[in-house]
Design an enzyme around this catalytic site. Structure first.
Site, PDB file in Angstrom:
ATOM      1  N   HIS A  59       3.813   1.618   2.690  1.00 16.22           N
ATOM      2  CA  HIS A  59       5.220   0.568   2.233  1.00 16.22           C
ATOM      3  C   HIS A  59       5.964   1.451   0.793  1.00 16.22           C
ATOM      4  CE1 HIS A  59       2.289  -3.008   3.360  1.00 16.22           C
ATOM      5  NE2 HIS A  59       3.338  -2.482   4.004  1.00 16.22           N
ATOM      6  N   CYS A  78      -3.392  -4.888  21.766  1.00 17.04           N
ATOM      7  CA  CYS A  78      -1.716  -4.929  21.383  1.00 17.04           C
ATOM      8  C   CYS A  78      -1.932  -3.304  21.074  1.00 17.04           C
ATOM      9  CB  CYS A  78      -2.013  -5.472  20.030  1.00 17.04           C
ATOM     10  SG  CYS A  78      -0.298  -4.574  19.216  1.00 17.04           S
ATOM     11  N   CYS A 122       2.079  -8.614  14.941  1.00 17.28           N
ATOM     12  CA  CYS A 122       3.256  -7.822  15.579  1.00 17.28           C
ATOM     13  C   CYS A 122       4.448  -8.384  15.167  1.00 17.28           C
ATOM     14  CB  CYS A 122       3.740  -7.310  16.968  1.00 17.28           C
ATOM     15  SG  CYS A 122       2.094  -5.720  17.229  1.00 17.28           S
ATOM     16  N   LYS A 146      -5.253  -3.531   7.090  1.00 18.32           N
ATOM     17  CA  LYS A 146      -6.122  -4.512   6.258  1.00 18.32           C
ATOM     18  C   LYS A 146      -7.782  -4.063   7.023  1.00 18.32           C
ATOM     19  CE  LYS A 146      -4.584  -8.970   5.300  1.00 18.32           C
ATOM     20  NZ  LYS A 146      -3.744  -9.643   4.519  1.00 18.32           N
ATOM     21  N   CYS A 160       1.076 -11.096  20.268  1.00 16.53           N
ATOM     22  CA  CYS A 160       0.984 -10.006  19.206  1.00 16.53           C
ATOM     23  C   CYS A 160       1.002 -10.824  18.374  1.00 16.53           C
ATOM     24  CB  CYS A 160       0.936  -8.365  19.197  1.00 16.53           C
ATOM     25  SG  CYS A 160      -0.514  -7.719  17.664  1.00 16.53           S
ATOM     26  N   LYS A 164      -4.078   4.932  11.333  1.00 13.52           N
ATOM     27  CA  LYS A 164      -3.147   4.604  10.029  1.00 13.52           C
ATOM     28  C   LYS A 164      -3.678   3.006   9.486  1.00 13.52           C
ATOM     29  CE  LYS A 164       0.630   1.455  10.700  1.00 13.52           C
ATOM     30  NZ  LYS A 164       0.815  -0.313  10.622  1.00 13.52           N
ATOM     31  N   HIS A 216       1.143  -1.124   0.626  1.00 14.70           N
ATOM     32  CA  HIS A 216       0.339  -0.471   0.215  1.00 14.70           C
ATOM     33  C   HIS A 216       1.216   1.357   0.089  1.00 14.70           C
ATOM     34  CE1 HIS A 216       0.899   0.798   4.107  1.00 14.70           C
ATOM     35  NE2 HIS A 216       0.139  -0.693   5.103  1.00 14.70           N
ATOM     36  N   HIS A 253      -1.957  -2.480  17.013  1.00 15.51           N
ATOM     37  CA  HIS A 253      -3.031  -3.134  16.286  1.00 15.51           C
ATOM     38  C   HIS A 253      -4.391  -3.068  16.797  1.00 15.51           C
ATOM     39  CE1 HIS A 253       0.329  -4.428  14.420  1.00 15.51           C
ATOM     40  NE2 HIS A 253      -0.418  -4.714  13.006  1.00 15.51           N
TER      41      HIS A 253
HETATM   42  N1  MSP Z   1       8.140  -7.299   8.483  1.00 14.82           N
HETATM   43  C1  MSP Z   1       8.151  -6.127   9.249  1.00 14.82           C
HETATM   44  C2  MSP Z   1      10.051  -6.001   9.185  1.00 14.82           C
HETATM   45  C3  MSP Z   1      11.056  -6.052   8.833  1.00 14.82           C
HETATM   46  S1  MSP Z   1      12.657  -4.979   8.742  1.00 14.82           S
HETATM   47  C4  MSP Z   1      13.930  -6.455   8.919  1.00 14.82           C
HETATM   48  C5  MSP Z   1       7.394  -5.263   9.176  1.00 14.82           C
HETATM   49  N2  MSP Z   1       6.319  -5.105   8.085  1.00 14.82           N
HETATM   50  S2  MSP Z   1       6.024  -4.604   7.408  1.00 14.82           S
HETATM   51  O1  MSP Z   1       4.798  -5.173   6.220  1.00 14.82           O
HETATM   52  O2  MSP Z   1       4.575  -4.360   8.362  1.00 14.82           O
HETATM   53  O3  MSP Z   1       5.954  -3.388   7.567  1.00 14.82           O
HETATM   54  C6  MSP Z   1       7.117  -2.849   7.199  1.00 14.82           C
HETATM   55  C7  MSP Z   1       6.988  -0.839   6.654  1.00 14.82           C
HETATM   56  O4  MSP Z   1       5.612  -0.913   6.031  1.00 14.82           O
HETATM   57  C8  MSP Z   1       7.197  -0.332   7.888  1.00 14.82           C
HETATM   58  O5  MSP Z   1       8.380   0.092   8.125  1.00 14.82           O
HETATM   59  C9  MSP Z   1       6.397   0.303   8.826  1.00 14.82           C
HETATM   60  O6  MSP Z   1       6.083   1.494   9.550  1.00 14.82           O
HETATM   61  C10 MSP Z   1       5.495   0.334   7.420  1.00 14.82           C
HETATM   62  N3  MSP Z   1       4.399   0.967   6.983  1.00 14.82           N
HETATM   63  C11 MSP Z   1       3.312   0.377   7.314  1.00 14.82           C
HETATM   64  N4  MSP Z   1       2.421   1.520   7.366  1.00 14.82           N
HETATM   65  C12 MSP Z   1       2.784   2.467   7.269  1.00 14.82           C
HETATM   66  C13 MSP Z   1       1.899   3.625   6.993  1.00 14.82           C
HETATM   67  N5  MSP Z   1       0.552   4.028   6.739  1.00 14.82           N
HETATM   68  N6  MSP Z   1       2.831   4.315   6.465  1.00 14.82           N
HETATM   69  C14 MSP Z   1       4.480   4.320   6.544  1.00 14.82           C
HETATM   70  N7  MSP Z   1       4.582   3.010   6.273  1.00 14.82           N
HETATM   71  C15 MSP Z   1       4.100   2.095   7.234  1.00 14.82           C
HETATM   72  O7  MSP Z   1       7.457  -4.598  10.290  1.00 14.82           O
END
Ligand code: MSP
Length: 503
Positions: free
Chosen positions: A22, A144, A130, A298, A127, A295, A19, A147
């Site tokens: 990411h 959590c 997380c 899903k 959680c 935030k 999304h 979440h």
């Molecule tokens: N798999 C772990 C990271 C392991 S790194 C060794 C993880 N994955 S995640 O897919 O949940 O999140 C990855 C990144 O996306 C995190 O830095 C998280 O902060 C970022 N984001 C997820 N949702 C977000 C927003 N809504 N806004 C900005 N970034 C956010 O955590």
């Protein structure tokens, strides 16, 4: 020999498709990588997917597929989306790859051999979303803190990393490296966590099998975070290619969201120390992209996907927006209306308009052949300021300021045209001087804006008759005033960024 520049994104969980949250981190990392390529650095840009753990195992079960099938499909989805957004990563790591499994085992074995891992029993509130344990104090109304969902009580015999022994070494390291975490507020947050006291952490699980086997104890797999963090070491050859590893480590730039600060700014530096390595040199922590103040998730059904916006704004319009409008550090609320306004102002009315005016006037007043700039043009000093400020901003992890500095040059060129009104002049040296200056601005902007808008800048480069690409240019020399040679064909064409109606 060129300087190494190693930049990473977090590796993304494969239970979710990409999304805009990411995309935000990945585009920022991409822009930094592209900026450092312009500087002539030896860039290594890593992204990838995090594929082990209970969260993935459960999501695969819910989808009626094996965890690896789930990971294959979703990991491919991340690659496709990154390709569609022009992400120039040099590697894409998957934690299920043999190279990573070998590296995790070697890394954790080194920590074990150094005497920092012991056996113990763990029980706590967990959680699954997380993949983390929480203490009662961490929970918000029993749920959590990230979440807002119920946690589960888990109890198991497992291996512990003696994080408690790293309180002092970590504090010393932070003191010796005052700039390691950016921005400073996030550094203070990390220090706060360490000062509160660090408990040992469990690094293995027997309750699940979807993970990297613990090499010294059959039946245990590493807890997903202690597998995931090591990806940053795997990709540069930890345990496999010591020369390559030494080239890029520890001068890495990790980018990450604030929710995973504890893992990156406390656990990971301690793990590195325990394995006999220097901790990572730079940790850039950003806030969340919020939608309607919340935030994206899903479960809240409020996710926005890149394709939803690329249809309206184009790939480069999308990239530009998130780099320009969301300063790195604080949370930012996403708004479609703000995105339209920014697009119309900066891209349609400024950058796009500069190119179309220049192409039209050169067509009518200069027979379509671009003249050379005036070496003494007042725009030369503006260009030098833009380069200086943009370079400082990229170095300070501030894409938004870097682009703002670049757009000052565009604005100055548009103002220069409005003052001189070349469209009212007769063909001759006066018109040539004004148009040569404007073409030179377009050339320099095409280089400076390449990290944000690679395809658009390549297109502008070609429209003003230059060969090669802006990405091949090398700073600072390439941005010195006077590089546009003149005598090149300038093409008119479709608007770079058609205006978007605000209705
Ligand atoms: N798999 C772990 C990271 C392991 S790194 C060794 C993880 N994955 S995640 O897919 O949940 O999140 C990855 C990144 O996306 C995190 O830095 C998280 O902060 C970022 N984001 C997820 N949702 C977000 C927003 N809504 N806004 C900005 N970034 C956010 O955590």
């Amino acid at each position: 020999m060129s300087e190494p520049f190693y930049v990473t994104t977090p590796i993304y969980y494969v239970n979710d498709v990409p999304h805009i949250g990411h995309a935000y981190t990945t585009i920022t990392a991409d822009a930094l990588a592209r900026w450092h390529r312009l500087l002539g650095d030896d860039v290594f840009f890593l992204t990838g997917t995090d594929e082990h753990g209970l969260k993935i195992q459960r999501s695969a079960e819910a989808n009626g597929v094996s965890p690896l099938e789930q990971a294959d499909v979703t990991s491919a989805r991340f690659r496709e989306v990154w390709n569609s957004l022009d992400i120039s990563n040099d590697d894409f790591i998957r934690t299920t790859e043999p190279r990573h499994i070998a590296s995790v085992q070697a890394f954790m074995q080194a920590i074990f051999d150094n005497g920092f891992i012991r056996k113990g029993t763990y029980a706590g509130q967990y959680c699954v979303a997380c993949e983390a344990y929480y203490t009662d104090d961490d929970l918000v109304e029993g749920n959590c803190p990230i979440h807002g969902r119920p946690v589960e009580w888990l109890e198991e015999d497992n291996w512990f990393f003696e994080l408690s022994r790293f309180e002092k070494p970590l504090l010393d390291w932070y003191e010796a490296h005052p700039d390691c975490v950016h921005p400073v507020g996030k550094r203070n947050e990390a220090l706060g966590i360490i000062r509160q006291g660090l408990a040992d952490v469990s690094v293995s699980r027997t309750s699940i099998s979807w993970g990297v086997p613990v090499p010294w104890d059959d039946g245990h797999v590493f807890y997903v975070w202690y597998d995931a963090l090591i990806n940053y070491a795997t990709a540069i050859g930890y345990g496999a290619d010591p020369d390559r590893f030494a080239r890029y480590w520890p001068a890495v730039h990790h980018l990450l969201g604030k929710d995973i600060l504890r893992f990156h700014c406390v656990y990971w530096p301690a793990m590195c120390m325990a394995a006999g390595l220097e901790p990572p040199a730079h940790l850039g922590v950003h806030g969340f992209l919020l939608v309607g103040g919340e935030k994206m998730s899903k479960t809240r059904l409020n996710q926005i996907f890149p394709a939803d916006l690329v249809t309206d704004f184009g790939v480069d319009g999308f990239r530009y927006h998130f780099l320009r409008d969301n300063p790195f550090g604080p949370d930012g609320d996403f708004s479609y209306e703000a995105m339209v306004t920014r697009y119309n102002t900066d891209l349609a009315n400024n950058f796009g308009n500069l190119l179309s005016r220049v192409a039209t006037v050169v067509g009518r007043r200069c027979d379509g052949i671009g003249p050379a700039p005036d070496p003494a043009s007042p725009l030369g000093a503006v260009a030098a300021d833009s380069l200086r400020d943009a370079a400082a901003a990229w170095a300070g992890l501030s894409p938004s300021n870097a682009l703002e500095a670049t757009w000052r040059l565009i604005a100055a060129a548009n103002a220069h045209l409005e003052t001189n009104e070349p469209w009212k002049m007769d063909p001759g040296p006066a018109v040539d001087a004004v148009m040569g200056d404007a073409l030179e601005v377009l050339r320099i902007v095409a280089i400076l804006a390449t990290p944000a808008m690679p395809a658009t800048c390549a297109h502008v480069w070609e429209r003003i008759g230059l060969t090669g690409t802006p990405a091949e240019q090398r700073l600072p020399d390439a941005a010195a005033w006077g590089g546009y040679p003149g005598g090149l064909p300038v093409r008119t064409g479709d608007p770079l960024f058609p205006r978007i109606s605000t209705k």
